[in-house]
Motif scaffolding. Structure first.
Motif, PDB file in Angstrom:
ATOM      1  N   PRO A 155       0.849  -1.197   0.000  1.00  0.00           N
ATOM      2  CA  PRO A 155       0.000   0.000   0.000  1.00  0.00           C
ATOM      3  C   PRO A 155       0.879   1.240   0.000  1.00  0.00           C
ATOM      4  CG  PRO A 155       0.123  -0.931   2.205  1.00  0.00           C
ATOM      5  CD  PRO A 155       0.842  -1.889   1.294  1.00  0.00           C
ATOM      6  N   GLY A 156       0.281   2.405  -0.163  1.00  0.00           N
ATOM      7  CA  GLY A 156       1.054   3.639  -0.218  1.00  0.00           C
ATOM      8  C   GLY A 156       1.944   3.822   1.002  1.00  0.00           C
ATOM      9  N   GLN A 157       3.200   4.174   0.777  1.00  0.00           N
ATOM     10  CA  GLN A 157       4.181   4.296   1.855  1.00  0.00           C
ATOM     11  C   GLN A 157       4.549   5.761   2.106  1.00  0.00           C
ATOM     12  OE1 GLN A 157       5.666   1.233   3.473  1.00  0.00           O
ATOM     13  NE2 GLN A 157       3.679   0.720   2.566  1.00  0.00           N
ATOM     14  N   GLU A 158       4.596   6.129   3.403  1.00  0.00           N
ATOM     15  CA  GLU A 158       5.065   7.455   3.777  1.00  0.00           C
ATOM     16  C   GLU A 158       6.586   7.528   3.647  1.00  0.00           C
ATOM     17  OE1 GLU A 158       3.128   9.952   4.331  1.00  0.00           O
ATOM     18  OE2 GLU A 158       1.288   8.762   4.192  1.00  0.00           O
ATOM     19  N   GLN A 159       7.147   8.729   3.843  1.00  0.00           N
ATOM     20  CA  GLN A 159       8.541   8.985   3.498  1.00  0.00           C
ATOM     21  C   GLN A 159       9.529   8.026   4.156  1.00  0.00           C
ATOM     22  OE1 GLN A 159       9.909  12.963   4.223  1.00  0.00           O
ATOM     23  NE2 GLN A 159      11.870  12.633   3.203  1.00  0.00           N
ATOM     24  N   LEU A 160       9.382   7.802   5.481  1.00  0.00           N
ATOM     25  CA  LEU A 160      10.378   7.008   6.190  1.00  0.00           C
ATOM     26  C   LEU A 160      10.459   5.593   5.623  1.00  0.00           C
ATOM     27  CD1 LEU A 160      12.330   7.545   8.526  1.00  0.00           C
ATOM     28  CD2 LEU A 160      10.648   6.525  10.069  1.00  0.00           C
ATOM     29  N   LEU A 161       9.311   4.933   5.528  1.00  0.00           N
ATOM     30  CA  LEU A 161       9.294   3.566   5.001  1.00  0.00           C
ATOM     31  C   LEU A 161       9.551   3.553   3.494  1.00  0.00           C
ATOM     32  CD1 LEU A 161       6.377   2.016   7.069  1.00  0.00           C
ATOM     33  CD2 LEU A 161       8.748   1.239   7.029  1.00  0.00           C
ATOM     34  N   ALA A 162       9.101   4.587   2.796  1.00  0.00           N
ATOM     35  CA  ALA A 162       9.341   4.653   1.354  1.00  0.00           C
ATOM     36  C   ALA A 162      10.842   4.670   1.070  1.00  0.00           C
ATOM     37  CB  ALA A 162       8.670   5.898   0.770  1.00  0.00           C
ATOM     38  N   THR A 163      11.597   5.408   1.882  1.00  0.00           N
ATOM     39  CA  THR A 163      13.050   5.461   1.709  1.00  0.00           C
ATOM     40  C   THR A 163      13.677   4.088   1.924  1.00  0.00           C
ATOM     41  OG1 THR A 163      13.065   7.759   2.480  1.00  0.00           O
ATOM     42  CG2 THR A 163      15.165   6.566   2.525  1.00  0.00           C
ATOM     43  N   ALA A 164      13.189   3.360   2.947  1.00  0.00           N
ATOM     44  CA  ALA A 164      13.727   2.028   3.227  1.00  0.00           C
ATOM     45  C   ALA A 164      13.388   1.050   2.101  1.00  0.00           C
ATOM     46  CB  ALA A 164      13.179   1.522   4.559  1.00  0.00           C
ATOM     47  N   TRP A 165      12.160   1.102   1.607  1.00  0.00           N
ATOM     48  CA  TRP A 165      11.776   0.206   0.509  1.00  0.00           C
ATOM     49  C   TRP A 165      12.554   0.538  -0.774  1.00  0.00           C
ATOM     50  CZ3 TRP A 165       9.901  -4.321   0.916  1.00  0.00           C
ATOM     51  CH2 TRP A 165       9.011  -4.643   1.941  1.00  0.00           C
ATOM     52  N   ALA A 166      12.900   1.812  -0.960  1.00  0.00           N
ATOM     53  CA  ALA A 166      13.711   2.181  -2.122  1.00  0.00           C
ATOM     54  C   ALA A 166      15.072   1.496  -2.061  1.00  0.00           C
ATOM     55  CB  ALA A 166      13.884   3.701  -2.160  1.00  0.00           C
ATOM     56  N   ARG A 167      15.600   1.321  -0.844  1.00  0.00           N
ATOM     57  CA  ARG A 167      16.873   0.618  -0.697  1.00  0.00           C
ATOM     58  C   ARG A 167      16.719  -0.861  -1.079  1.00  0.00           C
ATOM     59  NH1 ARG A 167      17.185   3.099   4.742  1.00  0.00           N
ATOM     60  NH2 ARG A 167      18.136   5.151   4.520  1.00  0.00           N
ATOM     61  N   VAL A 168      15.548  -1.416  -0.799  1.00  0.00           N
ATOM     62  CA  VAL A 168      15.300  -2.804  -1.198  1.00  0.00           C
ATOM     63  C   VAL A 168      15.337  -2.922  -2.715  1.00  0.00           C
ATOM     64  CG1 VAL A 168      13.637  -4.703  -1.161  1.00  0.00           C
ATOM     65  CG2 VAL A 168      13.947  -3.288   0.893  1.00  0.00           C
ATOM     66  N   ILE A 169      14.687  -1.979  -3.409  1.00  0.00           N
ATOM     67  CA  ILE A 169      14.696  -2.004  -4.878  1.00  0.00           C
ATOM     68  C   ILE A 169      16.115  -1.873  -5.401  1.00  0.00           C
ATOM     69  CG2 ILE A 169      14.024  -0.688  -6.928  1.00  0.00           C
ATOM     70  CD1 ILE A 169      11.363  -0.115  -5.615  1.00  0.00           C
ATOM     71  N   ASP A 170      16.891  -0.980  -4.790  1.00  0.00           N
ATOM     72  CA  ASP A 170      18.279  -0.793  -5.232  1.00  0.00           C
ATOM     73  C   ASP A 170      19.099  -2.064  -5.041  1.00  0.00           C
ATOM     74  OD1 ASP A 170      17.772   1.810  -5.903  1.00  0.00           O
ATOM     75  OD2 ASP A 170      18.542   2.662  -4.029  1.00  0.00           O
ATOM     76  N   ALA A 171      18.785  -2.835  -3.965  1.00  0.00           N
ATOM     77  CA  ALA A 171      19.569  -4.035  -3.658  1.00  0.00           C
ATOM     78  C   ALA A 171      19.216  -5.206  -4.567  1.00  0.00           C
ATOM     79  CB  ALA A 171      19.363  -4.432  -2.193  1.00  0.00           C
ATOM     80  N   LEU A 172      18.017  -5.210  -5.126  1.00  0.00           N
ATOM     81  CA  LEU A 172      17.607  -6.326  -5.991  1.00  0.00           C
ATOM     82  C   LEU A 172      18.355  -6.268  -7.324  1.00  0.00           C
ATOM     83  CD1 LEU A 172      13.753  -6.258  -5.337  1.00  0.00           C
ATOM     84  CD2 LEU A 172      15.268  -8.213  -4.908  1.00  0.00           C
ATOM     85  N   PRO A 173      18.841  -7.386  -7.807  1.00  0.00           N
ATOM     86  CA  PRO A 173      19.501  -7.383  -9.127  1.00  0.00           C
ATOM     87  C   PRO A 173      18.486  -7.110 -10.232  1.00  0.00           C
ATOM     88  CG  PRO A 173      19.234  -9.634  -8.305  1.00  0.00           C
ATOM     89  CD  PRO A 173      18.823  -8.729  -7.180  1.00  0.00           C
ATOM     90  N   GLY A 174      18.948  -6.424 -11.269  1.00  0.00           N
ATOM     91  CA  GLY A 174      18.037  -6.059 -12.349  1.00  0.00           C
ATOM     92  C   GLY A 174      17.351  -7.244 -12.984  1.00  0.00           C
ATOM     93  N   GLY A 175      18.039  -8.383 -13.040  1.00  0.00           N
ATOM     94  CA  GLY A 175      17.477  -9.536 -13.722  1.00  0.00           C
ATOM     95  C   GLY A 175      16.269 -10.145 -13.057  1.00  0.00           C
ATOM     96  N   VAL A 176      15.969  -9.770 -11.829  1.00  0.00           N
ATOM     97  CA  VAL A 176      14.825 -10.350 -11.133  1.00  0.00           C
ATOM     98  C   VAL A 176      13.509  -9.733 -11.604  1.00  0.00           C
ATOM     99  CG1 VAL A 176      14.679  -8.752  -9.170  1.00  0.00           C
ATOM    100  CG2 VAL A 176      14.105 -11.160  -8.845  1.00  0.00           C
ATOM    101  N   TRP A 177      13.612  -8.555 -12.300  1.00  0.00           N
ATOM    102  CA  TRP A 177      12.404  -7.859 -12.753  1.00  0.00           C
ATOM    103  C   TRP A 177      12.056  -8.269 -14.189  1.00  0.00           C
ATOM    104  CZ3 TRP A 177       9.548  -5.199  -9.422  1.00  0.00           C
ATOM    105  CH2 TRP A 177      10.158  -4.715  -8.243  1.00  0.00           C
ATOM    106  N   SER A 178      10.839  -8.754 -14.358  1.00  0.00           N
ATOM    107  CA  SER A 178      10.311  -8.942 -15.711  1.00  0.00           C
ATOM    108  C   SER A 178       9.579  -7.663 -16.088  1.00  0.00           C
ATOM    109  CB  SER A 178       9.339 -10.121 -15.742  1.00  0.00           C
ATOM    110  OG  SER A 178       8.192  -9.836 -14.942  1.00  0.00           O
ATOM    111  N   GLU A 179       9.290  -7.492 -17.378  1.00  0.00           N
ATOM    112  CA  GLU A 179       8.554  -6.289 -17.802  1.00  0.00           C
ATOM    113  C   GLU A 179       7.188  -6.244 -17.134  1.00  0.00           C
ATOM    114  OE1 GLU A 179       6.928  -4.057 -21.850  1.00  0.00           O
ATOM    115  OE2 GLU A 179       8.295  -5.768 -22.012  1.00  0.00           O
ATOM    116  N   GLU A 180       6.540  -7.403 -17.005  1.00  0.00           N
ATOM    117  CA  GLU A 180       5.209  -7.440 -16.376  1.00  0.00           C
ATOM    118  C   GLU A 180       5.288  -7.005 -14.914  1.00  0.00           C
ATOM    119  OE1 GLU A 180       1.709 -10.626 -15.080  1.00  0.00           O
ATOM    120  OE2 GLU A 180       3.536 -11.315 -16.078  1.00  0.00           O
TER     121      GLU A 180
END
Length: 631
Positions: free
Chosen positions: A531-556
């Motif tokens: 669900p929609g994330q406020e700034q503090l948690l949004a920043t932490a989740w952004a770090r999760v996205i940065d840590a994931l390797p690009g190959g794990v994302w499909s276009e879908e």
């Protein structure tokens, strides 16, 4: 008052054959020692039903004679309960126990400790029981004194006694002794020298009397708590208290340790009830330094588990200001003095060679931590165990044995020193041996975390995520995702004082890169459903996205993530669009426009700056140059 002919069955005769009095026997000394140590004076009265005469003696420590396991008291025939002895009886009634004199006790110890209380004193205030290091080996060492030596980390002194006194077994010999007290010494010695706890658990059930059983139970429970095995400690202590056969101070000792253990697994209300109950022992045994130590530890627990605004600082400071705490502080001081001396010698590049001698810094800090643990002082133990862990790590360098570094790191984690864990993991990963972090992390089971270990467990995993083995990373990711859905079990168990959801997401960001593809795919699905994330948690989740390797994302998956991007704070919205920008020109164009307007987050989400249009780069350079000039 004891009435009946059986109490007159053991008379003592004088030279003329007349009766001088009678022996009263107490098979295990439980009664006579309790009467002698009570705050009020106690009379033992033998009443003759045939003559209606009563004979008395004032029960003090000096009238109790040992019979080996038990004790006996002589009741004189001339001490009758009648008007003639009115003044003598009033004098006894007016007796006040003299205050204990602790000055000089470093050498003399405490001669007034009853045999039934000796093990408790040896485990909590060993200086009152152990022979002084300068006293030599002339006096025969008792099992209680051997226990005190071990608690003081004086293993070498114990072995010296064993080699010079035929009646004193070595630790290896004590294990097979016919006497339970020596088997307890062996079990404690094994714990002190190898960290093993099984020997202590094995001697609990065959203890010969309630006092010995309580001492063994508390020692084993303390070891379990030190090892982070709080659930097992609770089970052991609850079984012991259910027996309900311990003396006043021993019962408080069990209840205090049970309070400590219950608090560790989230049973805070039960722990507080226990801690309140322990406070009565302070009045019941005011002259017993172990009783005041136990009550003081429980007072600190009440303080640490109370809500904001409910802290009574005066009470906790007064309650924790005990002789046992002063002596523990002295031991800590010796350890820190030795640590400072060693650190200075290393700085000064002292090349002197010292042969033999104990490791004073380690041994004194270890002993002080053990005193605190046996008294039930979880906060005191945590502080001292943390110092011990830091000392272990400061001795090491990048080429050291990873197992040694793992032990130091684990000591910090079990002590709950998350600030030190953060620094230590960063240093070990950077300078080595990094595999020590891998080994320490593999031992963590977040479902078994305690009030003490919880934050340090998460910190070690977060900061050491780059070097976790795949199995540990996979297990951790699965646990974190489940906890993010329902954090209540962990929250209830560990009583976190930090923002739990934020700490969980930060830990996930640290470990996800080392997890297998299946675990990373599960994180992607969780991100998509956020669900929609406020700034503090949004920043932490952004770090999760940065840590994931690009190959794990499909276009879908990227498109599904971007569908909800606008519901999040910009700290997460931009990285989500960045994932889609790998596949979608419209998303890339939108981010490019934001970057041209000066958004550094959009710039980061776009990736390689060499792929940016020249006009965007020019605008960014101009804007950044202006900011640099302004600074």
């Amino acid at each position: 008052v004891k009435a009946g002919g059986s109490y007159f069955a053991e008379p003592v005769h004088g030279e003329d054959g007349g009766v001088l009095g009678w022996w009263f026997r107490d098979p295990d000394r439980a009664h006579v020692d309790a009467w002698a140590s009570h705050g009020l004076p106690h009379l033992l009265v033998l009443h003759d039903l045939d003559s209606s005469s009563s004979y008395w003696v004032h029960v003090t420590a000096d009238v109790i004679e040992s019979t080996g396991k038990g004790g006996k008291v002589f009741v004189p025939v001339e001490n009758t309960v009648d008007a003639e002895h009115r003044e003598a009886l009033l004098a006894v009634a007016a007796t006040l126990r003299s205050n204990a004199t602790w000055e000089g006790s470093a050498w003399t110890g405490s001669a007034g400790v009853a045999p039934a209380d000796a093990l408790r004193h040896a485990l909590i205030v060993p200086r009152l029981v152990a022979p002084h290091p300068n006293a030599g080996h002339d006096s025969t060492l008792t099992p209680a004194q051997a226990v005190a030596l071990l608690v003081q980390a004086r293993v070498g002194s114990l072995e010296d006694f064993a080699s010079s006194q035929p009646g004193v077994p070595s630790l290896a010999e004590a294990k097979d002794s016919l006497e339970w007290s020596w088997r307890f010494v062996a079990a404690l010695g094994e714990r002190v020298t190898t960290d093993a706890v099984d020997g202590l658990l094995s001697v609990v059930n065959d203890a010969p009397d309630p006092a010995s059983r309580v001492a063994a139970t508390v020692t084993a429970a303390s070891a379990l708590l030190i090892d982070g095995r709080a659930d097992e400690a609770v089970t052991l202590l609850e079984a012991a208290t259910a027996r309900d056969d311990a003396g006043t101070v021993d019962h408080a000792w069990l209840i205090g340790q049970r309070a400590r253990a219950r608090a560790e697994i989230g049973r805070v209300d039960d722990a507080r009830v226990d801690a309140v109950a322990v406070q009565t022992v302070r009045a019941a045994a005011a002259q017993d330094v172990t009783a005041t130590a136990i009550a003081g530890s429980a007072a600190v627990l009440l303080f640490n588990t109370s809500g904001w605004g409910q802290h009574d600082v005066a009470d906790v400071i007064a309650g924790a200001d005990t002789a046992a705490t002063w002596w523990r502080t002295q031991t800590t001081s010796w350890g820190l003095d030795a640590l400072a001396e060693r650190t200075f010698s290393a700085w000064a590049r002292d090349t002197s060679v010292r042969v033999g001698g104990p490791d004073v810094a380690n041994n004194q800090l270890f002993a002080a931590a053990l005193f605190a643990s046996h008294a039930g002082d979880q906060g005191g133990w945590r502080h001292l165990a943390g110092l011990l862990g830091r000392d272990m790590l400061m001795r090491l360098d990048g080429g050291t044995d990873p197992a040694s570094a793992r032990d130091g790191l684990t000591a910090l984690r079990l002590a709950g020193d998350d600030a030190a864990v953060k620094l230590a993991v960063t240093r070990l990963v950077a300078d080595g041996p990094a595999s020590a972090v891998t080994l320490a992390a593999a031992d963590i089971r977040l479902e078994a975390a305690t009030r003490t270990t919880g934050p340090a467990d998460l910190m070690l995993l977060q900061r050491g995520g780059d070097v976790l083995d795949e199995q540990t990373a996979e297990r951790t990711v699965a646990w974190l995702l489940a906890a993010l859905v329902d954090p209540s079990p962990f929250e209830t168990r560990t009583s976190p004082s930090y923002l739990l959801e934020l700490r969980l997401v930060e830990t996930l960001a640290g470990v996800v890169a080392g997890a297998p593809a299946s675990a990373q795919a599960a994180v992607v699905e969780h991100l998509i459903g956020l669900p929609g994330q406020e700034q503090l948690l949004a920043t932490a989740w952004a770090r999760v996205i940065d840590a994931l390797p690009g190959g794990v994302w499909s276009e879908e998956a990227a498109r599904r993530l971007a569908e909800n991007a606008d519901t999040h704070h910009g700290e997460l919205r931009v990285p989500a669009l960045g994932v889609l920008a790998r596949y979608d020109e419209a998303a890339r164009a939108a981010l490019t426009s934001e970057a041209q307007a000066g958004s550094l987050d959009a710039l980061a989400a776009l990736g390689d700056v060499r792929d940016l249009p020249a006009e965007v780069v020019s605008a960014l350079i101009a804007g950044l140059a202006e900011q640099v000039g302004h600074q």
